[in-house]
Design a protein around this motif. Structure first.
Motif, short mmCIF file in Angstrom:
data_model
loop_
_atom_site.label_atom_id
_atom_site.label_comp_id
_atom_site.label_asym_id
_atom_site.label_seq_id
_atom_site.Cartn_x
_atom_site.Cartn_y
_atom_site.Cartn_z
N MET A 3 -37.00 -28.64 39.34
CA MET A 3 -36.80 -27.84 40.55
C MET A 3 -36.24 -28.67 41.70
SD MET A 3 -37.88 -24.97 39.43
CE MET A 3 -38.08 -23.91 40.84
N ARG A 4 -36.29 -29.98 41.58
CA ARG A 4 -35.83 -30.83 42.67
C ARG A 4 -34.32 -31.00 42.59
NH1 ARG A 4 -40.83 -34.60 41.56
NH2 ARG A 4 -42.28 -33.57 42.95
N ALA A 79 -48.16 -36.86 48.01
CA ALA A 79 -48.10 -35.51 48.61
C ALA A 79 -49.45 -34.81 48.58
CB ALA A 79 -47.06 -34.68 47.85
N GLY A 80 -50.43 -35.41 47.91
CA GLY A 80 -51.76 -34.79 47.85
C GLY A 80 -51.85 -33.71 46.81
N THR A 81 -50.84 -33.56 45.94
CA THR A 81 -50.86 -32.48 44.96
C THR A 81 -51.51 -32.91 43.63
OG1 THR A 81 -48.56 -33.09 44.51
CG2 THR A 81 -48.92 -31.12 45.81
N PRO A 83 -54.64 -33.88 43.17
CA PRO A 83 -55.92 -33.17 43.02
C PRO A 83 -55.76 -31.72 42.56
CG PRO A 83 -55.93 -34.44 45.03
CD PRO A 83 -54.54 -34.51 44.48
N LEU A 84 -54.62 -31.10 42.92
CA LEU A 84 -54.40 -29.72 42.47
C LEU A 84 -54.32 -29.67 40.95
CD1 LEU A 84 -51.70 -28.39 44.97
CD2 LEU A 84 -54.14 -27.92 44.96
N LEU A 85 -53.67 -30.68 40.36
CA LEU A 85 -53.57 -30.72 38.90
C LEU A 85 -54.92 -31.06 38.27
CD1 LEU A 85 -50.17 -32.63 38.50
CD2 LEU A 85 -50.59 -30.19 38.29
N LEU A 86 -55.62 -32.01 38.89
CA LEU A 86 -56.93 -32.39 38.33
C LEU A 86 -57.92 -31.23 38.44
CD1 LEU A 86 -57.15 -36.00 39.81
CD2 LEU A 86 -56.76 -35.39 37.43
N ALA A 87 -57.79 -30.42 39.49
CA ALA A 87 -58.72 -29.30 39.68
C ALA A 87 -58.44 -28.16 38.69
CB ALA A 87 -58.63 -28.77 41.10
N GLN A 88 -57.32 -28.22 37.97
CA GLN A 88 -57.05 -27.20 36.96
C GLN A 88 -57.76 -27.54 35.66
OE1 GLN A 88 -54.86 -24.78 37.95
NE2 GLN A 88 -54.02 -25.76 39.75
N GLY A 89 -58.55 -28.63 35.68
CA GLY A 89 -59.24 -29.03 34.46
C GLY A 89 -58.32 -29.74 33.48
N LEU A 90 -57.14 -30.16 33.95
CA LEU A 90 -56.20 -30.86 33.06
C LEU A 90 -56.68 -32.30 32.90
CD1 LEU A 90 -52.84 -29.59 34.59
CD2 LEU A 90 -53.97 -28.76 32.54
N GLU A 234 -59.05 -43.01 37.70
CA GLU A 234 -59.01 -42.48 39.07
C GLU A 234 -60.01 -41.32 39.23
OE1 GLU A 234 -55.10 -42.34 40.54
OE2 GLU A 234 -55.52 -40.71 41.93
N ARG A 235 -60.13 -40.51 38.18
CA ARG A 235 -61.07 -39.40 38.23
C ARG A 235 -62.51 -39.90 38.07
NH1 ARG A 235 -59.74 -34.63 34.41
NH2 ARG A 235 -59.56 -33.16 36.10
#
Lengths: 238, 311
Positions: A3-4, A79-81, A83-90, A234-235
């Protein structure tokens, strides 16, 4: 990544540059035709135009792969994104492998277009298909290893520029490891084995060996393992 | 018959970050329908606690359980059941609002059918319909915040973990968000909100917790929302203001030349004070909740800690 805008700009610049070089190489090839015709086993279009073009792409890849990989994890972290991926349980392996294959897919797409440049002339130039396939396999193997190294560099920092610089440094070290003029004599074989060109050159010459392919697989697996470990750590522990 | 497990439980969960104890062992259980307001000064450990609850970080010791399942052992449980809004609502800047929300839905394993992805409904509730084609990279903080909320809500999670959800929202949007969260809680969702704003906690939470220097120092239910407000007038015409506000309030006390303490009638929204005063030609300089037991508790705990540190 897809997308970039800048990966596409990068692809356009690379293709324009290689297209221009193809025209120059073709001009030289045509100029040398009268001389080549007198030689018993003269090199053909594949040796003089197609494979050198792919070799040139390999050298360009040393620069563009770190630029592509720098955003993969360092950019997400900055960008702080992430955690968004980690919060999806990935899990860390899923995130790293998904990033890796997305980047590799893009690079293989670009390689396909680069290979297509000389193939446009195939009806009149009668390329050596086997040699061309071996060279393309070699470049694809190189791209898979470089992508993994750039991803590993991206996993260890939150600054994309630093990630690109780290990846570039690692890649150049691997590229130049065979330049062993200053290395102790006993280190020569090891450095030669570590060097990327040692394993790429035979493939560009049409010699496919499992030992060379295994080198790229091992390098990619080691780099991906490092990236996964770093992200998992990191997690779990910071 | 055994009781169902709490929606979220922290069992002596602690976390070390950068070699420092960011969160001391915490014991906390949240049942369905609970709205917990997590309060604390900067660096108190609120964001770390939220990251543990959302499964972003694993606890250094102890356990975090979601519906009785250990999140460290089964991080995939977060996918379906947790909606997380990190601080400052990070977004992928190259995606449009719609693409951002859809990407989150896909990551949650939802297919693009309207039945599975209530995209239109969520965008409309958060006033994002007109922005759906806009790139996230050009949004204001408040707009980005609403996009982050849409992403957290898109899969209708049972647990919502929101770090400063009111950041950058104007009063109207903040009020809509409060309604939306109350509605989700009424439908059984458990919500954890981290904030600096006491009135935000008092107006929407059913329970409050206070963190200081990584330790949980207070955790208790909030019995009711406050109905006392301090009205500060611009021109000091308190007599006329009292007359204007009388129909809305049960009692009005003059605190200073231009300040009134107003206790609202039950069921009358505080949002009616400003229009009433302005339509009467009076100017309003400030409207804030009056000091409450929670404010006193917070000041005592955090202020006490600070005094102890200063000593």
């Amino acid at each position: 990544m897809l997308m970039r805008p800048w990966p596409w700009v990068l692809a356009a610049v690379v293709l324009a540059w290689l297209g221009w070089n193809l025209l120059l190489a073709l001009g030289e090839f045509l100029k040398a035709q009268p001389h080549l015709a007198t030689l018993p086993s003269a090199p053909g279009f594949t040796d003089i135009v197609a494979v050198p073009l792919l070799a040139q792409f390999a050298e360009i890849a040393l620069l563009i792969v770190p630029l592509l990989g720098m955003q993969a994890l360092a950019g997400e972290r900055r960008a702080g994104t992430l955690p968004l991926l980690l919060a999806q349980g990935l899990s860390a392996p899923v995130i790293v492998l998904a990033k890796y294959f997305a980047q590799l897919l893009w690079l293989v797409g670009l390689l396909t277009l680069v290979v297509a440049l000389p193939l446009l002339l195939a009806p009149t130039t009668h390329p050596d298909w086997g040699k061309l396939a071996a060279a393309a396999l070699g470049i694809a193997s190189l791209l898979s290893a470089l992508s993994a190294v750039s991803l590993a560099a991206s996993a260890f920092t939150r600054q994309p520029v630093l990630a690109a610089a780290l990846a570039l440094a690692l890649i150049l070290m691997l590229w130049a490891a065979a330049a062993q003029g200053h290395a102790p004599q006993q280190a020569g074989p090891v450095l030669r084995w570590l060097s990327l060109p040692t394993h790429l050159q035979p493939l560009l010459q049409g010699l496919v060996s499992t030992r060379d392919l295994a080198y790229f697989v091992i390098l990619a697996a080691l780099a991906l393992g490092c990236a996964i470990q770093r992200l998992a750590r990191e997690r779990a522990v910071a | 018959m055994t009781a169902p497990p709490p929606r979220l439980a922290l069992r002596l969960a602690s976390r070390v970050r950068a070699g420092r104890l960011a969160l001391a062992p915490i014991d906390l259980e949240l049942p369905p329908g609970e709205i917990l307001g997590l309060l604390g000064v900067n660096g108190a450990g609120k964001s770390t606690a939220l990251m543990l609850m959302a499964g972003v970080l694993a606890p250094t010791s102890g356990r975090v359980e979601l519906n009785g399942t250990d999140l460290s052992e089964h991080p995939e449980a977060a996918r379906d059941h947790i909606g997380y809004l990190p601080e400052l609502a990070p977004v992928w800047p190259e995606l449009t609002v719609q693409e951002q929300v859809r990407a989150h839905a896909r990551l949650r394993g939802l297919r693009a059918s309207p039945r599975q992805v209530p995209e239109d409904d969520v965008l409309e509730r958060l006033d994002l319909t007109s922005l759906r084609k806009r790139l996230c990279g050009v949004l204001s903080l408040g707009q980005r915040q609403r996009v982050g909320l849409a992403c957290a809500l898109i899969h209708n999670p049972g647990l919502l973990v929101l770090d400063e959800p009111g950041n950058g929202l104007d009063p109207v949007q903040a009020s809509r968000l409060r309604d939306l969260l109350r509605e989700r809680a009424a439908n059984g969702a458990t919500i954890v909100i981290s904030t600096h704003l006491l009135n935000e906690v008092e107006s929407q939470c059913t329970r409050a917790a206070i963190l200081d220097k990584g330790s949980l120092l207070f955790d208790a239910p909030l019995l009711r929302a406050p109905d006392d407000w301090i009205v500060t007038l611009g021109d000091g015409d308190t007599e006329r203001a009292q007359a204007v506000l009388a129909p809305l309030s049960g009692s009005i006390t003059m605190l200073a030349r231009s300040q009134l303490r107003v206790r609202m009638h039950a069921g009358v929204d505080v949002d009616r004070i400003a229009p009433a005063l302005l339509s009467a030609g009076l100017s309003l300089r400030g409207l804030a909740p009056a000091a409450t037991p929670l404010a006193d508790t917070f000041a005592r705990i955090v202020g006490g800690g600070n005094q102890a540190r200063a000593a």
